[in-house]
Structure formats: C-alpha cells, structure tokens
Design an enzyme around this catalytic site. Sequence first.
Site, PDB file in Angstrom:
ATOM      1  N   ASP A 366     -63.199 -12.194  11.978  1.00 42.28           N
ATOM      2  CA  ASP A 366     -61.805 -12.792  11.764  1.00 42.28           C
ATOM      3  C   ASP A 366     -60.760 -11.999  12.305  1.00 42.28           C
ATOM      4  O   ASP A 366     -60.633 -10.736  12.057  1.00 42.28           O
ATOM      5  CB  ASP A 366     -61.329 -13.371  10.457  1.00 42.28           C
ATOM      6  CG  ASP A 366     -62.638 -14.465   9.878  1.00 42.28           C
ATOM      7  OD1 ASP A 366     -62.826 -15.418  10.973  1.00 42.28           O
ATOM      8  OD2 ASP A 366     -62.701 -14.492   8.549  1.00 42.28           O
ATOM      9  N   THR A 367     -59.940 -12.338  12.900  1.00 44.20           N
ATOM     10  CA  THR A 367     -58.991 -11.832  14.000  1.00 44.20           C
ATOM     11  C   THR A 367     -57.707 -12.555  14.307  1.00 44.20           C
ATOM     12  O   THR A 367     -57.555 -13.690  14.215  1.00 44.20           O
ATOM     13  CB  THR A 367     -59.697 -11.312  15.358  1.00 44.20           C
ATOM     14  OG1 THR A 367     -61.059 -10.785  15.180  1.00 44.20           O
ATOM     15  CG2 THR A 367     -58.980 -10.664  16.246  1.00 44.20           C
ATOM     16  N   VAL A 368     -56.764 -12.006  14.617  1.00 44.90           N
ATOM     17  CA  VAL A 368     -55.478 -12.541  15.003  1.00 44.90           C
ATOM     18  C   VAL A 368     -55.240 -12.070  16.583  1.00 44.90           C
ATOM     19  O   VAL A 368     -55.428 -10.896  16.764  1.00 44.90           O
ATOM     20  CB  VAL A 368     -54.275 -12.454  14.204  1.00 44.90           C
ATOM     21  CG1 VAL A 368     -54.334 -12.986  12.867  1.00 44.90           C
ATOM     22  CG2 VAL A 368     -53.685 -10.975  13.997  1.00 44.90           C
TER      23      VAL A 368
END
Length: 555
Positions: A366-368
């Site tokens: 999970d990343t932005v």
Amino acid sequence: MPAEPHCSAPPEFRFDSRRSPVYAKGGMAAASQPLAVEAGLSMLRRGGNAADAAVAMAAVLAVTEPASTGPGGDAFALFFEAETGRVHGLNGSGRSPQGLTFDLLKQRGLKELPARSALSVTVPGAISAWCSLLERHGTLPLGAVLEPAIRHATDGFPVGPVSADLWASGAQEVLGSAPGGQALLRGGKAPRAGQLVNNSDLGRLLATLAEAGTTADAFELFYRGEIASRLAQTVKDAGGVLDETDLHAHEAVFPKPVSTVYNGMRIFECAPNGQGVTALMALNILDALDASATTEPMSAQRLHLQIEALRLAFADAHRFVADSETMDIGIEALLDPAYAAQRAGLVRPDRAMTDIPHGVPMASSDTVYFCVVDSQGNAVSMVNSVYRSFGTGITPEGLGFSLQNRADNFSMDPNHPNALGPGKRTYHTIIPGLAVREADGSLYGPFGVMGGFMQPQGHVQLLCALLDDGLAPQAALDRLRFCLPAGSPYDAVAMEEGLSETLRGELRAMGHKAAYVRGWDRALFGRGQVILRDPATGWLCGGSDARGDGLAFGF
C-alpha cells in the site's frame, strides 16, 4: 476526538462517474487526498516551489493515509529542474539491519522471513527523503512546509472512503495484534468514512522536527537522536534486530535516474533498487512489437501484448533488480533495444506464453503517489509507502506511525543478488515516473500509479493511454485496467469490473486465466495521478484517479 460529521461512505465501490481534466497555469498538485493537494498549493502560493509543495503533501498524506504511508516507511522521488532541464533522482529507501542474516533465521528456526514480524523492519527512509529533497531543491523553511500536516494531525481531519477501507483492512490484518498498533485505532476500531480523527502523537513528532530548525537538524534528531533510540528499542522489544547504529548510518542518496524513449518521450524512473526498470523494459518490448500500430486500443490483442511484455519484464526484474551495489547485470544491458527485440521475439501474437523465463542480457505497495508542477515548470513525482497496509503495524509509543516491512521483499535464495542480508536495500516496489519530450527536453509531466507490484503495470497502461491513444490525463486514469497479481500463477490476469465479457472471453481463448475483480477489491489496480505541461504556453492539465479519495487542482 472531534465531533462526528454528517456524512458517510457509499455502501459499495462504484466507478461510473465522470471527471473532467483540470487546467491551471500558476501551479498544480494531484494526490489521493484533497487536504494534501491543498497543502501543496498553499506552498506554491506563498512562493515555494515544487519541492516544497511535494514535502508538504507527503507530510499531510502521512497524517491522512496512515495505512499507506508515514515516517515509518520509505520514499522515492524524481525532480525536474526547469532551469537546467535535468531530471534528478532521490532514493530514500532504508537498508536492512546489520543483524539480519540467514544465520539469524536459522537460529530462530525460521525457513523464511515472517512478512509482518519485527524482523521485516528496515530503516525508515521517508524523513531523510523529505529533508534531502528540501535541502537540495526547496526554498521554504521546514517549519512552514510541515505546518499543514501538524495542523491536521492536531485539529483532526475527515477520513476518506477509500482510506477508511484500507484502514479497516489493516486493523483486521495487523493493528489489533501488533505491538503499539492500538494507538492507530479509535476505540479498538478503524475510523469510518467521514469520521473526524486526529493523531496528536504524530502531530507532536512533526512539530518537534519543525522546531529542530534546519532540515539537517531534523535529520539528526530523527536518525541520530532520541527518536532513533525509541525506534530501535521498539523493534528489539518486538523481536527484531534493528539497532541504533543502523539508523545512525542511514542517508538518502541521489542516483542518476534510468530512462528509455517511447513514442517521442523520454520516460524516467528511479534507478534500482526500485522496480521502475520493469516498466521501461515492458515499454521497450511493446515498441519492438509495434503494439500501438498493429492493434486497436483496449482490444484483446493490445492487452495480450501488454500482458506478455509485462510478464517478460517482471521475469527479468525479479532475477536482476536488487540493491545497486549487489546487482550482477547493468541497467544499460536490460534496457538495450537489441535485448528488447530478443525478448519480444518470444511473444506469440495470439497465444499466451506457457513459460516465462528471465533473459540473459549481455553484461554492460500500500502506497501513496502524488505529483506537483510549479509556475516555473519545476516538477516532482514522488511515492511514499509503508508497503503492506500499515507495514508491520508495530507503532512506537508516542510517535503516531507504524513501521514498514520492506525486508519481506528480499529473496530467500542466498545466491540471488536480492538475497536477504545485512545493510542492504531490498528490491523496492515504489516508483515515481516522469517524462520529458525527447526532441527538446521540455517537461511532458510527472505521473504514477501506486500499489505494490501494480505500479510498473500501471505506468505501462497509463503511458499507452496517454502516448499511443492520445487520451487526456483524466481519461487515461479512468481507463479500466488489468493486473498480473503478485504471487499468482504466471497465467493469471485480474480484470477490472467493467471490461467486457467478450474481451475476457477473447483473452481466455488466448490462454490467459482472466477473472474479474469487483467492488472495494479494485484497490488492486492502484490509484494514480498525472500532470502534463504545455511547453509553449505553460498551461497544466491534470487528472486524479477516481479509485482514490483525491483530486488534481491548480490555480
């Protein structure tokens, strides 16, 4: 806790609305959270540049999307310098602890590294990336850049629907049992969409860094001061081996980006240990196949070639990509057009490959994701991540963030260049992208699609939509996607709900085991942002993925 708002999340994830692209000239920012976009634009309005805006956005995202990012994770960035036309890379990923060895696993009776354990914690590099980006390219003081994040952490912020879903998944998977993880829950539960929450611990940490003075002072405080001691002790208490000396030795680095030319654009990615070269290799293979000229957009034939190109690229990436200090093949060899043509020769035009071997080039989350372009034409493409939702979930007392589990990406083969070992940067999933026009070196724009091993796949599909098919940024982001899921059989293909049954049937007839992914599970396909710049007028055109909670906006 702040009062409840009068709103709630929709009961299901739908993707049937329409967005227009956004236009502006004074500056533009795009992110998966509106408050982060607001923070970036506020830096530009007060005279800051793209680097200042990017760090302000990174800090706000750390507050508003803690399942995906935070000071406990890593960061990579690309900076386009308008004055010189140069693209600078920034690698803010941390190394593994010196105590992390195969002998240690053997002593503990482990055959592999537990993905969510304290042993999977690597040095968190995000804060070093923020400080280094500001020190090299920023214009505003650290205190001003961190102010929006400190305010939102202290006063509270509304949780977006997608963020709430990710938060709930993380709560179920890891926060409930991880040491200190309850600090990121509210009454033992994840916050609901629209709920106003704060994170006073993270607010105090960011305020402490802001009050330290310079970026160098903040760096020293985090990596060589009392915060480093608390981080190391927390990991040791949880059974890990991260030591203060591992944090003391950390620094961000500025390796030269890697690139290739596709359809008139030079596409830049961060150099390994990141997996950006995967996207470049796939683009080279598609170019060798002449895919855009010989197939129709979104046809089974086009998707088939993209799938096969990505499978071949991943096979090479998983064999060769590692810490640049331990790779046994040069990037130039992997990106050689002759090698791409050789790999393209393995692709059958109407049938999926039954085996996906890595090649042998000649030696030579999970990343932005978020991006920003300022009025001078400087641009930042940046990714921050704690890897899996909340990483390990281990949350040091009083700091307000969880620690990443990046060591999970090491190979358990001791002869592999990405083998687990002490003091190494692991194969990394997070990859910002940026393109310039090959003809004159002018900025085309920053782009990216977050989401673990979806990221190079998202880059390829997004660039094909923009460059091959001429779509505007928002339309390119809205286009439905496929994904080759990590850990699945080589012939598995996830198709986003909305792609036709006819298309699915044609892909299956070619040998692809295509299956639909629906609802909230569509997080698999990532969340992207794009900002393009017209070189003649300076006008910006941006889009933000409707699969996220954010937007693109400018002035």
